[in-house]
Design a protein around this motif. Structure first.
Motif, PDB file in Angstrom:
ATOM      1  N   TYR A 165     -48.521 -12.971 -39.658  1.00 57.02           N
ATOM      2  CA  TYR A 165     -48.251 -12.977 -38.227  1.00 57.02           C
ATOM      3  C   TYR A 165     -47.658 -11.634 -37.792  1.00 57.02           C
TER       4      TYR A 165
ATOM      5  N   LEU B 298     -54.478 -13.498 -26.834  1.00 57.76           N
ATOM      6  CA  LEU B 298     -53.352 -13.501 -25.898  1.00 57.76           C
ATOM      7  C   LEU B 298     -52.020 -13.883 -26.535  1.00 57.76           C
TER       8      LEU B 298
ATOM      9  N   PHE C  77     -51.149 -11.094 -30.284  1.00 58.85           N
ATOM     10  CA  PHE C  77     -50.943  -9.662 -30.412  1.00 58.85           C
ATOM     11  C   PHE C  77     -49.453  -9.313 -30.348  1.00 58.85           C
ATOM     12  N   THR C  78     -49.111  -8.184 -30.914  1.00 59.38           N
ATOM     13  CA  THR C  78     -47.766  -7.636 -30.748  1.00 59.38           C
ATOM     14  C   THR C  78     -47.935  -6.214 -30.221  1.00 59.38           C
ATOM     15  N   SER C  79     -46.832  -5.526 -30.013  1.00 56.59           N
ATOM     16  CA  SER C  79     -46.965  -4.202 -29.404  1.00 56.59           C
ATOM     17  C   SER C  79     -47.793  -3.276 -30.276  1.00 56.59           C
TER      18      SER C  79
ATOM     19  N   ARG D  43     -52.028  -4.400 -30.033  1.00 59.45           N
ATOM     20  CA  ARG D  43     -52.712  -4.643 -28.768  1.00 59.45           C
ATOM     21  C   ARG D  43     -54.173  -4.223 -28.899  1.00 59.45           C
TER      22      ARG D  43
ATOM     23  N   PHE E 112     -56.665  -6.512 -19.432  1.00 61.01           N
ATOM     24  CA  PHE E 112     -56.219  -7.708 -18.727  1.00 61.01           C
ATOM     25  C   PHE E 112     -54.781  -7.550 -18.229  1.00 61.01           C
ATOM     26  N   ASP E 113     -53.933  -6.989 -19.054  1.00 59.09           N
ATOM     27  CA  ASP E 113     -52.547  -6.781 -18.630  1.00 59.09           C
ATOM     28  C   ASP E 113     -52.479  -5.840 -17.444  1.00 59.09           C
TER      29      ASP E 113
ATOM     30  N   TYR F   9     -54.780  -5.405 -15.224  1.00 58.94           N
ATOM     31  CA  TYR F   9     -55.238  -6.170 -14.067  1.00 58.94           C
ATOM     32  C   TYR F   9     -54.139  -7.106 -13.568  1.00 58.94           C
TER      33      TYR F   9
END
Lengths: 372, 599
Positions: free
Chosen positions: B464, B543, B546-548, B551, B558-559, B561
């Motif tokens: 993870y 969605l 992901f982590t920083s 990405r 999408f972010d 937007y």
């Protein structure tokens, strides 16, 4: 196949060349956050005459070099904050930005698995922050000016703090609506001329919407919401998407957050916010440090900075109301926002929201005929 | 043939175990027999465990959460709060409407997508149309455009009042003609970007088709229309049905287009409903899971129906005989066909790319007249260059490429192994393997993403937060597509060819590598390409994962937007398309080499 790709590439290249005559200059932008008036980083970190970190903590923080921030705050605004913080302290910020509700899910899951990746978490809504706190996502940290902060700012012995409140009002597209025609009050939005040209975010879109609907029901009444619904507004899922739609002129007037309007305007969007005579809603943003922080010293400096006078000034320059009651109200885009004591800003109080949240949601969904 | 089949090749049949030899030590024999049984069912067991972790566990967690009063989180799983309360959300008139909308949108857009895809596939594979390579390119090219980007571009193109197309119609005095935020708009955008799925599958089937049957029909005086109706299209039924069900399921669960085009027009669908529930304050994951369970049951029913139709008949059309599909003379229809392809290309690619380019060059987000775009300083490459240098973009680009290439290769390998087990062996439990492998098709990716989040947080494997978890997630989600792609072509390749090689002394693996796989080349390459594109485009499943540091490009768009940073979203989208294009060209060049120059 290959030839068609070549042709496409050639056509594209030609088009690019044709347009590139139009220059690559940066569009004019406005600097939103000014530099700190005075700053000393030689031993203690002192900004604008206020000590933000002592020399030992600051040295450790600089050695750690960066923090990971999980934030539910609007990305554009958070980036401005980070820019100012990094400029002041030299400490970098890795931002994981998620809409508040996804952030809550993420933090609770990571915390439950003992894999919380954040050093610091910024989150709106008292209920969500409390849920994180209950799950053990925060550790107590007393900022240097802890004693001067009142109980609406510090919580649970410094486990988390209310840092600022964005102002949720409405805004209009200045290219489509002249200042003279612009609505001055919430009641003006019910004028038939706005029918089909206005927007709003849905009640469940986050803490911001919840506070706005609380304000609208409290101050303007349910009949107002019914009138608004009858105007056939476009309903948005996120205030960011709504802001963009307003900037592009798909709608002419929409509910909007002062700081977002400010940032959009600084990037050449023809938008302006209104301070309605009935007032507007404020919603809380909280900040806390995690017990598993990998950069504990840098995280402490970040929290200290957020709650310092400098932090308050940065937020005010973006258009947010600093939580520190002694800080002045924001003035942006040439508009002085009213001070708290004028009674115009209506802060959504945690217990009021908790008590009425469910009902607000049901009533709003029913009035607007909305799935949710 | 019968002589060949009397002796069963090694390792393909479980039931044909020789009885224990009389006179030998019975116990030892029994042990050996049992051991062999076990060894032969080992692939199934291995697969089942793999699929259980990949698919069943996330689904189980979702199912559990649909009946629970709290969402399952690590350290907070208990059977305490079992309830049916969550299903109440389904009885509201709004959710019934959302369900209705979903069915209408999915049906209409999959029919439209199938018509477009099948027509293009037929033109490219079986007719004497001009520029067949171009038609093929047009047929698959919208895959370079993630539906997320397509939706973004179409909202720029045909948004009410200020969409570029409306600026054009206004400039010529027609007023605002377009509003993409409507039911037809939603159907159109979905159909445009899902037509390539139909195209790829049907094109693959049509190139593999044995022309003898058509020739026979032709010799006996069948007209072109009649041959198509009674021979050609019936022969590609598995591909048609396969792509039909696939597109229906994908459009039904499509989140980005529904969110960007449907939601502004107040058209609720089940995925946006689920997203909203997940995004509610506080998150209503349990109710979302309940909605997801209903959607899942619905899609399983559709999939089961399709399975029955495909399984009922034998569609083998590739045998040992050499074959080259016959090209049909469609005469004057060539012009119509070409025009059709070009219009589709304009709608799916050219106009959207122009819109994205304009949006990323505009220095102000607002334009009221077409002329304003050509004034001094109104367009600048600044934002595009900013994006190109942005470390967040570069990182996301690297992640996207890494994830999609891994998913394409590993996913296809897994799909082939699975498909082989199911269609070419008689190992016990192969039907259940297939059933499990097809399940993700029926689960909205966004919900599957949440289930996978819980799974990998709970499992004591530290993946993870790494890029690995995204690869695992995408393989799980796209297993049905990979499996279907491979199965469609494995079904068409006659089993006897491979068995002959084994009979002549080859090992099974060698026979697969040198006989079956080369025959399936088009199918395998198409599947790799399909998975590459799907993984490159995927948003919903990532969605929650992901982590920083992980990405993906889709997340960045999408972010942007969602945050209202449309110019940045447009710039990133353009570069996103370019990266996909480069990947495709690379993948294609691999394909060309392996086929000695290809077409």
């Amino acid at each position: 196949m290959k030839r068609s790709i070549k042709t496409t590439t050639a056509v594209l290249a030609a088009a690019l060349l044709a347009v590139s005559a139009a220059a690559c200059s940066a569009p004019p932008t406005v600097t939103l956050v000014s530099k700190a008036e005075s700053i000393s980083t030689t031993s203690d970190l002192v900004i604008n005459g206020q000590k933000v970190a002592d020399s030992a903590l600051f040295a450790k923080a600089k050695a750690e070099g960066s923090i990971t921030l999980y934030s539910g705050y609007v990305e554009n605004s958070e980036k401005e904050v980070i820019k100012a913080f990094t400029k002041d302290t030299g400490i970098k910020v890795d931002l994981v930005r998620l809409v508040p509700n996804r952030l809550l899910e993420r933090v609770l899951s990571e915390q439950g698995a003992g894999k919380l990746g954040a050093d610091v978490i910024r989150m709106s809504e008292f209920s969500s922050v409390s849920a994180m706190n209950k799950a053990g996502a925060f550790t107590a940290h007393k900022v240097p000016n802890y004693g001067q902060l009142d109980d609406t700012v510090k919580y649970d012995g410094g486990k988390f703090y209310r840092v600022f409140d964005p102002a949720f009002t409405f805004a209009y597209n200045t290219a489509l609506v002249s200042a003279a025609d612009a609505p001055k009050s919430w009641q003006d939005l019910l004028d038939p001329k706005w029918k089909g040209k206005i927007g709003t975010t849905q009640v469940g879109a986050g803490g911001s919407s919840a506070s706005l609907v609380r304000f609208q029901r409290n101050v303007l009444g349910d009949d107002y919401l019914k009138g608004y619904a009858a105007q056939q507004p476009r309903i948005f899922d996120s205030s960011g998407a709504q802001q963009e739609s307003l900037s592009r002129g798909e709608i002419q007037v929409a509910t909007g957050v002062v700081s977002s309007v400010n940032i959009a305007a600084s990037k050449n969007a023809p938008v302006k916010f209104v301070v309605p005579k009935e007032g507007f809603a404020l919603y809380d943003y909280f900040l806390g440090m995690t017990p598993t922080a990998k950069h504990p010293a840098a995280a402490q400096v970040f929290v200290n900075w957020n709650l310092s006078k400098r932090g308050a000034s940065v937020f005010a320059q973006l258009g947010e109301y600093p939580a520190d009651a002694s800080a002045p109200a924001p003035k942006v885009m040439g508009i002085q926002l009213p001070a708290m004591k004028t009674g115009l800003p209506h802060r959504g109080m945690p217990d009021d929201l908790a008590k009425n949240g469910k009902e607000d949601q049901a009533v709003w969904n029913q009035i607007f005929g909305y799935v949710g | 043939m019968s002589a060949l089949t009397t002796k069963r090749p090694r390792g393909t049949e479980m039931s044909a175990q020789p009885a224990p030899q009389p006179g030998g030590p019975a116990g030892k024999d029994y042990g050996r027999h049992f051991g062999r049984q076990l060894r032969k069912s080992l692939p199934t067991w291995f697969m089942l465990v793999l699929l259980a972790v990949l698919i069943l566990m996330p689904m189980g967690l979702i199912l559990f959460s649909a009946f629970s009063s709290s969402t399952p989180r690590p350290g907070a799983i208990g059977l305490g709060g079992l309830t049916l309360e969550n299903f109440k959300v389904l009885t509201s008139p709004q959710s019934v409407k959302a369900l209705g909308n979903s069915v209408i949108v999915a049906t209409a857009s999959s029919v439209l997508a199938m018509l477009i895809g099948a027509a293009l596939a037929f033109l490219a594979a079986r007719t004497n149309i001009w520029g067949k390579a171009v038609i093929y390119f047009i047929g698959i090219s919208p895959m370079f455009l993630p539906s997320l980007v397509g939706a973004l571009a179409w909202s720029l193109l045909a948004g009410p009042a200020t969409g570029y197309l409306n600026l054009v119609t206004r400039a010529v005095g027609l007023g605002n003609l377009f509003n993409i935020y409507s039911m037809p708009g939603l159907i159109l955008v979905l159909a445009l970007y899902y037509a390539p799925y139909a195209f790829l599958l049907i094109h693959g089937a049509m190139t593999l088709m044995n022309p003898d049957l058509e020739e026979a029909a032709s010799v006996h005086g069948g007209s072109l229309g009649k041959i198509l109706r009674t021979v050609t299209f019936p022969l590609v039924t598995p591909a048609l049905l396969g792509s039909g069900v696939l597109i229906f399921a994908l459009t039904m669960e499509n989140f980005p287009v529904a969110q960007m085009i449907g939601t502004p027009g107040q058209i609720e669908t089940l995925p946006t409903f689920i997203y909203r529930l997940m995004n509610a304050a506080p998150a209503r994951g349990n109710e979302a899971a309940a909605v997801a369970v209903v959607l899942t049951v619905l899609l399983i029913a559709v999939t089961a129906f399709q399975q029955r139709v495909v399984m009922k008949r034998n569609f083998t059309t590739v045998s040992g005989k050499g074959m080259k599909p016959r090209m049909m003379d469609i005469g004057r229809l060539r012009g119509v066909g070409l025009a059709f392809a070009l219009v589709y290309f304009a709608l799916a690619i050219v106009l959207p790319v122009i819109a994205l380019l304009l949006a990323s060059l505009q220095s102000s987000p607002y334009v009221s007249k077409l002329g304003e775009l050509f004034q001094k300083d109104s367009l600048s490459f600044w934002s595009l260059f900013q994006t190109l240098q942005d470390s967040a973009f570069l990182y996301a680009a690297r992640n996207s490429v890494l994830v999609s290439v891994s998913v394409a290769v590993l996913g296809t390998a897994l799909a082939f192994y699975l498909s082989y087990l199911v269609y070419r062996t008689k190992v016990p439990g192969r039907k259940s393997l297939e059933f499990v492998a097809m399940l993700p098709l029926a689960i909205p990716a966004i919900v599957m993403g949440l289930g996978l989040l819980w799974t990998w947080l709970i499992l004591p494997v530290p993946v993870y937060g790494t890029i690995l978890v995204l690869i695992i997630a995408f393989i799980a989600i796209y297993l049905p597509q990979g499996y279907r792609g491979i199965s469609a072509s494995i079904l068409q390749v006659d089993k006897d060819l491979e068995d002959s090689a084994v009979l002549l002394g080859s090992t099974r693996a060698r026979a697969v590598a040198y006989v079956t796989l080369p025959l399936m080349k088009t199918g395998v390459l198409s599947t790799i390409l399909l998975l590459l594109m799907l993984a490159m485009r995927e948003l919903s499943a990532a969605l929650f994962l992901f982590t920083s540091n992980t990405r993906l490009l889709a997340i960045v768009v999408f972010d942007d937007y969602d945050n209202g940073a449309l110019r940045s979203a447009a710039s990133t989208s353009l570069l996103y398309i370019l990266i996909i294009l480069v990947l495709v060209v690379v993948a294609k060049s691999f394909g060309a080499r392996s086929s000695n120059g290809g077409k």
